[in-house]
Design an enzyme around this catalytic site. Structure first.
Site, PDB file in Angstrom:
ATOM      1  N   ALA A  86       4.164  -1.478   2.722  1.00 33.67           N
ATOM      2  CA  ALA A  86       3.128  -1.808   2.611  1.00 33.67           C
ATOM      3  C   ALA A  86       2.045  -1.020   4.035  1.00 33.67           C
ATOM      4  O   ALA A  86       2.823  -1.414   5.267  1.00 33.67           O
ATOM      5  CB  ALA A  86       2.750  -3.289   1.905  1.00 33.67           C
ATOM      6  N   GLY A 129       8.045  -2.699   1.547  1.00 35.58           N
ATOM      7  CA  GLY A 129       7.294  -2.871   0.009  1.00 35.58           C
ATOM      8  C   GLY A 129       7.725  -1.030   0.130  1.00 35.58           C
ATOM      9  O   GLY A 129       8.291  -0.247  -1.289  1.00 35.58           O
ATOM     10  N   GLU A 132      10.936  -1.489  -1.651  1.00 42.86           N
ATOM     11  CA  GLU A 132      11.038  -2.510  -3.031  1.00 42.86           C
ATOM     12  C   GLU A 132      10.636  -1.402  -4.603  1.00 42.86           C
ATOM     13  O   GLU A 132      10.207  -1.649  -4.780  1.00 42.86           O
ATOM     14  CB  GLU A 132       9.773  -2.955  -2.701  1.00 42.86           C
ATOM     15  CG  GLU A 132       9.946  -4.502  -1.952  1.00 42.86           C
ATOM     16  CD  GLU A 132       9.184  -5.677  -2.186  1.00 42.86           C
ATOM     17  OE1 GLU A 132       8.330  -4.919  -0.812  1.00 42.86           O
ATOM     18  OE2 GLU A 132       8.764  -6.606  -2.734  1.00 42.86           O
ATOM     19  N   GLU A 152      10.031  -7.532   6.568  1.00 41.27           N
ATOM     20  CA  GLU A 152       8.400  -8.937   6.042  1.00 41.27           C
ATOM     21  C   GLU A 152       8.380  -9.797   7.161  1.00 41.27           C
ATOM     22  O   GLU A 152       7.778 -10.158   7.680  1.00 41.27           O
ATOM     23  CB  GLU A 152       8.023  -9.063   5.328  1.00 41.27           C
ATOM     24  CG  GLU A 152       7.904  -7.359   3.637  1.00 41.27           C
ATOM     25  CD  GLU A 152       9.045  -6.748   3.313  1.00 41.27           C
ATOM     26  OE1 GLU A 152      10.698  -7.159   3.844  1.00 41.27           O
ATOM     27  OE2 GLU A 152       8.609  -6.753   2.319  1.00 41.27           O
TER      28      GLU A 152
END
Ligand code: COA
Length: 278
Positions: A86, A129, A132, A152
């Site tokens: 992200a 992300g 993911e 993270e």
């Protein structure tokens, strides 16, 4: 280089027979930021998923990240990335009230919910992300220079795009805990060893290997593929006895489809199947 944050390319499943439909390759295109998922990319992924679901010519969807291209004079070469996570610059100063709606309706779920087969084609960093996105796809093909991780923890966070859940189901509880606790990266060979990726190739062979897989999948009945996906998915979301019941029901229902008759007849007559749902 296009300014579009998501590039969409349609590749025929069979060059000699355009009737068979297409593999759609969706390329996340922010190579200067290692294809980090900002809100513009997330919005584009959600819109793309809605569009592709409505398109009857689509057989298989490949998600990938744009390559950086040569560095401008005097600048450092950016590394290859699938997606480096992200966009961290959008996190600064946000509280839970702001982040919750952004993460509740997100691109990872949109990819996960696609009814057709999906493949992540990974060349470089697949972090946070990005990891993911890869595990929201059904299959993963990675170049041998790829690295996976959930860093993270180093931001005082945990994965927020379904990573804790989908990784644990894919590679198991213990391995997920190690990735999430340490934030350390693993290389493509280790990712293959633990079942995080299906295939590892040289970078030069990545696209051909991925497209061969996508074309092989895309040549099947699209209806049967959808049933196959939904049925295997039940293994992740229900008990064993309920999942076996779901499978028995789906298997029996396929006996009412033309494609079952076409497939069985093709086998018995030693002819290639020409699917109704193709
Ligand atoms: N969000 C926003 N920008 C990111 C980013 C992210 N997740 N990952 C990389 N970038 C940006 C960098 O800020 C840099 O931008 P700049 O050139 O304008 O300064 C550019 O992408 C290149 O990254 P850089 O860090 O300079 O490359 P590197 O080769 O030194 O390191 C990584 C590569 C992947 C190790 C490093 O970028 C990194 O750790 N990224 C964050 C990974 C992460 O924590 N992801 C989880 C997010 S929840």
């Amino acid at each position: 280089m296009s300014d579009d944050v998501l590039l969409v390319e349609r590749v025929p499943v069979n060059e000699d027979d355009p009737e068979v439909g297409v593999v759609v390759v969706a390329t996340i295109n922010r190579p200067d930021k290692l294809n980090a998922l900002n809100q513009a990319v997330m919005g584009a992924i959600k819109a793309f998923c809605a569009d592709v679901e409505q398109d009857p010519s689509v057989r298989c969807i490949v998600f990938t990240g744009a390559s950086p291209g040569p560095a401008p004079e005097g600048k450092r070469q950016k590394p290859n990335a699938f997606v480096a996570g992200a966009d961290i610059s959008e996190f600064q100063g946000l509280g839970s009230n702001e982040i919750r709606p952004i993460f509740e309706d997100n691109g990872w779920e949109a990819i996960w919910r696609l009814s057709l087969p999906t493949i992540a084609m990974v060349d470089g960093f697949a972090l946070g992300g990005g990891c993911e996105v890869a595990v929201s796809c059904d299959l993963r093909v990675a170049s041998d220079r790829s690295r996976f991780g959930t860093p993270e923890i180093n931001l005082g966070l945990i994965p927020g795009g379904g990573g804790t859940q989908r990784l644990a189901r894919l590679i198991g509880h213990g391995r997920t805990m190690e990735m999430v606790y340490t934030g350390e990266m693993i290389d493509a060979h280790e990712a293959f060893r633990i079942g995080l990726v299906n295939h590892v190739t040289a970078p030069e062979a990545l696209r051909d290997r991925t497209m061969a897989l996508a074309r092989s999948i895309g040549s099947k009945s699209s209806h049967t593929l959808r049933v196959a996906k939904a049925t295997v998915r039940a293994a992740l979301e229900t008990s064993l006895s309920e999942g076996v019941r779901v499978e028995a029901d789906a298997f029996a229902n396929l006996f009412d489809t033309e494609d079952k008759e076409i497939g069985v007849n093709a086998f018995l007559s030693r002819e290639p199947a020409v699917w109704k749902h193709r």
